[in-house]
Design a protein around this motif. Sequence first.
Motif, short mmCIF file in Angstrom:
data_model
loop_
_atom_site.label_atom_id
_atom_site.label_comp_id
_atom_site.label_asym_id
_atom_site.label_seq_id
_atom_site.Cartn_x
_atom_site.Cartn_y
_atom_site.Cartn_z
N ALA A 1 -15.75 -52.05 76.95
CA ALA A 1 -16.23 -52.81 75.80
C ALA A 1 -15.43 -54.10 75.62
O ALA A 1 -14.19 -54.07 75.60
N PRO A 2 -16.11 -55.23 75.46
CA PRO A 2 -15.37 -56.49 75.21
C PRO A 2 -14.48 -56.42 73.98
O PRO A 2 -13.41 -57.02 73.96
N GLN A 3 -14.89 -55.67 72.95
CA GLN A 3 -14.10 -55.60 71.72
C GLN A 3 -12.79 -54.83 71.89
O GLN A 3 -11.91 -54.90 71.03
N ALA A 4 -12.66 -54.07 72.99
CA ALA A 4 -11.42 -53.33 73.24
C ALA A 4 -10.53 -54.03 74.26
O ALA A 4 -9.50 -53.47 74.65
N ARG A 5 -10.90 -55.24 74.66
CA ARG A 5 -10.11 -55.96 75.66
C ARG A 5 -8.68 -56.15 75.17
O ARG A 5 -8.44 -56.56 74.04
N GLY A 6 -7.73 -55.81 76.01
CA GLY A 6 -6.32 -55.96 75.66
C GLY A 6 -5.71 -54.78 74.94
O GLY A 6 -4.49 -54.77 74.71
N LEU A 7 -6.52 -53.78 74.59
CA LEU A 7 -5.99 -52.62 73.86
C LEU A 7 -5.59 -51.48 74.79
O LEU A 7 -4.90 -50.55 74.36
N VAL A 8 -6.03 -51.52 76.04
CA VAL A 8 -5.82 -50.42 76.97
C VAL A 8 -5.22 -50.93 78.27
O VAL A 8 -5.74 -51.89 78.86
N ARG A 9 -4.16 -50.29 78.72
CA ARG A 9 -3.52 -50.64 80.00
C ARG A 9 -4.06 -49.77 81.13
O ARG A 9 -4.24 -50.21 82.26
N ARG A 10 -4.27 -48.47 80.83
CA ARG A 10 -4.76 -47.53 81.82
C ARG A 10 -5.72 -46.55 81.14
O ARG A 10 -5.75 -46.46 79.91
N ALA A 11 -6.48 -45.80 81.96
CA ALA A 11 -7.41 -44.82 81.40
C ALA A 11 -7.50 -43.61 82.30
O ALA A 11 -7.42 -43.72 83.53
N GLY B 1 6.31 -46.36 69.93
CA GLY B 1 5.41 -46.59 71.05
C GLY B 1 5.34 -48.05 71.46
O GLY B 1 5.70 -48.95 70.71
N ASP B 2 4.87 -48.26 72.68
CA ASP B 2 4.71 -49.61 73.22
C ASP B 2 3.23 -49.97 73.20
O ASP B 2 2.44 -49.43 73.98
N PRO B 3 2.78 -50.86 72.32
CA PRO B 3 1.36 -51.20 72.24
C PRO B 3 0.83 -51.89 73.49
O PRO B 3 -0.39 -51.99 73.67
N ASP B 4 1.71 -52.35 74.36
CA ASP B 4 1.28 -52.96 75.62
C ASP B 4 1.19 -51.96 76.76
O ASP B 4 0.83 -52.34 77.88
N ARG B 5 1.54 -50.70 76.50
CA ARG B 5 1.43 -49.66 77.54
C ARG B 5 0.67 -48.46 76.98
O ARG B 5 1.19 -47.35 76.87
N VAL B 6 -0.59 -48.69 76.63
CA VAL B 6 -1.44 -47.65 76.07
C VAL B 6 -2.40 -47.15 77.14
O VAL B 6 -3.13 -47.92 77.75
N THR B 7 -2.36 -45.85 77.37
CA THR B 7 -3.33 -45.19 78.24
C THR B 7 -4.34 -44.47 77.36
O THR B 7 -3.96 -43.73 76.45
N LEU B 8 -5.62 -44.68 77.64
CA LEU B 8 -6.68 -44.02 76.91
C LEU B 8 -7.20 -42.87 77.77
O LEU B 8 -7.59 -43.08 78.92
#
Length: 514
Positions: A204-214, A181-188
């Motif tokens: 959430a500020p703590q999830a900043r940078g973990l999600v590309r799309r939702a 997987g690509d950790p920079d292309r994560v859709t939640l």
Amino acid sequence: MTAADRSNPVVGTPYGAVRGRWERDVAVFRGIPYAAPPFGPRRFRPPVPPDRWDGVREAAVFGPTAPKPPYSEAFAQYLSDPDIPGDDCLNLNVWTPDPAPGARIPVLVWFHGGALTRGSSAVPVYDGHTFARDGVVFVSLNHRLGVEGYGLFPDAPANPGLRDQLAALQWVHESIAAFGGDPDRVTLGGQSAGAIGAGALVAAPQARGLVRRAVLQSGPPETTDRDKVRRMVRRMATRLKVPATAEAFAGVDRGHLLRAQADVGRRSSPVLGGPAFGVVVDGDLVPRDPLEALTGGAAPGVGLLTGWTRDEYRLWLVPGGLVERLDRLGAVALAGAMARCRCGSEVPRGYRALHPDAGTAELVGQMVTDHLLRAPLHRLADGRQDPSYVYEFAWPSNRPGMGACHALELGFVFDSGREPAARKLAGEGAPQELADAMHGAWVRFVTDGSPGWERWDPRHPVRVFGDGDPHTGHGPRDRELALWSAPAPEEPAPTPELRSVIRRLRRNGALRRT
């Protein structure tokens, strides 16, 4: 690759190696722990990393599910919810077309629905094979539910279930590259309660940078009033004869706790309200209302795909026979909906004018659906600078009375309509071409950021998936949603008439959920 390797793919994680299985040309790893078992001294506490293990851990079967009560008989005929015993319930599953570092395949992380009290990643409808088949690494997970995950106590942090979801998302960021997987292309993505959790984490500020799309399906970014959750906990405490503290609840047998939760939760309903569990503002993981945060500029660069079903309310009303009771109550039921939605009489009058042939239950159901779901999703799309795409699922189930109800779209999103669990809700003969279209739209969004139709703009384009070919309508719900434009009071006035309405609804059984 040898035949043995093909049969048993092995991948390293930060906590040890896992061995999965090749199934229909997709590598599947099930039951991988992303956090330690949340029991004993960890009960009602935030998640902590799992213990490391030596050797290779078998990952062939789903791990334990979080403690939860079963669905009632009325709902179980439509919804499947496997129960797998065991303490190690903070686990996840990975389906990947290529378990090789460097493959850089887009990732979809899935949060299941179930009103934060039921559901799991083991529900057969959520089979990730079709996403992996079509070039997406698919991750699903379990997290704490009910009072274990969303109870509010004076001696424990809030939102442990949401913190579990964050821990899983962090695990994906650290580990998914090893699975291709690509950790920079994560859709939640999530549906219903899963969408509420996904929206909260995107903000959430703590999830900043973990999600590309939702993807938020049938659930807006929202929080629950803290007192509403406290009332749920206090009523459980009264029934259990213990103090309303995490320490006291941790000493209660798990089975007794679930029975008390189920008994108290019978009066909760999306249509008529009542005490319930939900994500709350906690000043930490959820520092403010997620919808306000997202429309105020939080999560820049995150694209959104949001959707609902045409007849969401039918899953809430049909199984328990509430449609017939609301139709019999007529004006009394509409007054109860006004109280639930905190609106004046002009709103139901407007709905009646727009839908003169609709029954009372349909008017109540659509009013509550618009108030709780469609209006906030409209507001979310209107308030974002980054691309947003909106759809409506409108194909009616072949099960009598269910229409295009809540959760019906999932068998089409996952292209899992062949599963008996999907047919429980859809009936026989669901159109494969609709699954191809719906599933394909999600795959395109996860892969490229566009599901295949125009992004949201002032014309309000909504892609409609129903009978026939998908098509785009502009503002199909705008007339109804315009009825909510007048500001509503924070609370309905506690008039004698309103109290009389609530008493009558209770006498007629409309406040009970089967």
